[in-house]
Design a protein around this motif. Structure first.
Motif, mmCIF file in Angstrom:
data_model
loop_
_atom_site.group_PDB
_atom_site.id
_atom_site.type_symbol
_atom_site.label_atom_id
_atom_site.label_comp_id
_atom_site.label_asym_id
_atom_site.label_seq_id
_atom_site.Cartn_x
_atom_site.Cartn_y
_atom_site.Cartn_z
ATOM 1 N N LYS A 14 0.838 -1.204 0.000
ATOM 2 C CA LYS A 14 0.000 0.000 0.000
ATOM 3 C C LYS A 14 0.873 1.254 0.000
ATOM 4 O O LYS A 14 0.526 2.266 -0.624
ATOM 5 N N TRP A 17 1.744 2.329 -3.542
ATOM 6 C CA TRP A 17 0.660 2.950 -4.297
ATOM 7 C C TRP A 17 0.232 4.284 -3.705
ATOM 8 O O TRP A 17 -0.162 5.201 -4.442
ATOM 9 N N GLY A 67 -9.881 -1.746 -7.721
ATOM 10 C CA GLY A 67 -8.588 -1.120 -7.968
ATOM 11 C C GLY A 67 -8.703 -0.135 -9.119
ATOM 12 O O GLY A 67 -8.027 -0.266 -10.144
ATOM 13 N N SER A 68 -9.538 0.875 -8.954
ATOM 14 C CA SER A 68 -9.896 1.762 -10.068
ATOM 15 C C SER A 68 -8.863 2.837 -10.364
ATOM 16 O O SER A 68 -8.957 3.516 -11.397
ATOM 17 N N ASP A 95 -10.679 1.601 -4.422
ATOM 18 C CA ASP A 95 -9.234 1.459 -4.345
ATOM 19 C C ASP A 95 -8.828 1.566 -2.883
ATOM 20 O O ASP A 95 -9.464 2.316 -2.124
ATOM 21 N N ASP A 148 -11.404 -5.670 -13.489
ATOM 22 C CA ASP A 148 -10.093 -5.633 -12.836
ATOM 23 C C ASP A 148 -9.051 -5.413 -13.921
ATOM 24 O O ASP A 148 -8.927 -6.213 -14.841
ATOM 25 N N THR A 151 -5.172 -5.073 -10.929
ATOM 26 C CA THR A 151 -5.245 -5.205 -9.470
ATOM 27 C C THR A 151 -4.846 -6.594 -9.007
ATOM 28 O O THR A 151 -4.143 -6.750 -7.999
ATOM 29 N N TYR A 152 -5.280 -7.625 -9.732
ATOM 30 C CA TYR A 152 -4.912 -8.995 -9.369
ATOM 31 C C TYR A 152 -3.395 -9.154 -9.360
ATOM 32 O O TYR A 152 -2.838 -9.816 -8.487
ATOM 33 N N ILE A 155 -2.021 -7.551 -6.100
ATOM 34 C CA ILE A 155 -2.343 -8.364 -4.918
ATOM 35 C C ILE A 155 -1.496 -9.625 -4.882
ATOM 36 O O ILE A 155 -1.080 -10.087 -3.808
ATOM 37 N N TYR A 171 -8.998 -14.009 -3.468
ATOM 38 C CA TYR A 171 -9.607 -13.037 -4.383
ATOM 39 C C TYR A 171 -10.735 -13.629 -5.237
ATOM 40 O O TYR A 171 -11.816 -13.022 -5.336
ATOM 41 N N CYS A 189 -4.628 -8.910 -16.893
ATOM 42 C CA CYS A 189 -3.393 -9.087 -16.119
ATOM 43 C C CYS A 189 -2.191 -9.003 -17.038
ATOM 44 O O CYS A 189 -2.306 -9.149 -18.256
#
Length: 256
Positions: A14, A17, A67-68, A95, A148, A151-152, A155, A171, A189
């Motif tokens: 985190k 980001w 996760g926009s 997000d 998504d 975001t995957y 994570i 997830y 992805c």
């Protein structure tokens, strides 16, 4: 690539980001730069085309992006023309970085898309809020479409727990729980058939790559109840004798 084989990275933190979006928010305030789009605008537009074709807009549709970031994908849906225009008040982006949400809200204001909702939410541990005019008691089966874009990947690069499990393993069931029966989940992805290092954006690279088959094996399980729907064919790249795509987009559906 099996998620258990991935080594934790700063892309899974985190703090990283928060720093990224703090800088992008500052840049937007100074010069109007809306920030980077993971996998580039072409990949995003291909996602929009898929949505237009397979999940037609309607007045009561519910769309969630996990996760926009800066909100670019949701804005692209909201600014479509005619039947390809999705009602802004039915779009929600979440997000876990407050800076990302602040950036998306600022961009929304500048584009006159303030009806698009952005909220801070840690998807792995919190249910996203319901849209303002939804009357469901909880989030189970609340969304017709979940998106998504990268975001995957992030994570999957988080720290493992004491048992060596990565947070990303939980997830798929979270996605399945939130989808309406008959709903769709479209995920993009980083991908390379030979696990090349992939450029996610002009300033971010990742060696976290998933083939279509690997995504299917993670999301199509007895526990999720999801089924394969379709995929997006992205342009291939070649480097050092290896050929693959910069990203992989696979769509799943939940049985009606």
């Amino acid at each position: 690539m099996d998620t258990s084989e991935l080594e934790p990275s700063k892309l899974g933190t985190k703090e990283h980001w928060d720093n990224v979006y703090e800088e992008e928010l500052e840049n937007f305030g100074e010069n109007g730069d809306e920030g980077e789009i993971w996998f580039g605008k072409k990949a995003m537009n291909e996602m929009v085309k898929w949505v237009n074709q397979h999940v037609p807009s309607r007045s009561d549709i519910s769309v969630l992006e996990v996760g926009s970031g800066n909100g670019a994908l949701l804005f692209a849906l909201a600014e479509g023309r005619g039947k390809d225009c999705y009602p802004a008040h039915r779009l929600l982006g979440i997000d876990y970085s407050e800076g990302a949400v602040q950036l998306a809200q600022s961009v929304a204001h500048s584009r006159n898309f303030t009806a698009v909702t952005f909220r801070v939410c840690d998807f792995l541990h919190e249910d996203p809020p319901l849209l303002a005019d939804d009357q469901k008691a909880d989030q189970n089966g609340a969304w017709d479409l979940i998106l998504d874009k990268g975001t995957y990947d992030a994570i999957a690069l988080m720290e493992k727990d004491d048992n060596g499990r990565t947070p990303v393993e939980g997830y798929p069931i979270r996605i399945a729980k939130l989808l309406n029966p008959g709903g769709h989940f479209l995920i993009t992805c980083a991908y390379a058939s030979c696990h090349l290092t992939v450029q996610l954006s002009p300033s971010i690279t990742s060696a976290c790559n998933f083939t279509d088959f690997e995504l299917e094996s993670k999301f199509i399980t007895e526990e999720t109840g999801l089924q394969y729907h379709s995929r997006i064919e992205h342009p291939t790249i070649s480097f050092g004798g290896s050929t693959g795509s910069a990203c992989s987009s696979v769509a799943f559906t939940k049985s009606a």
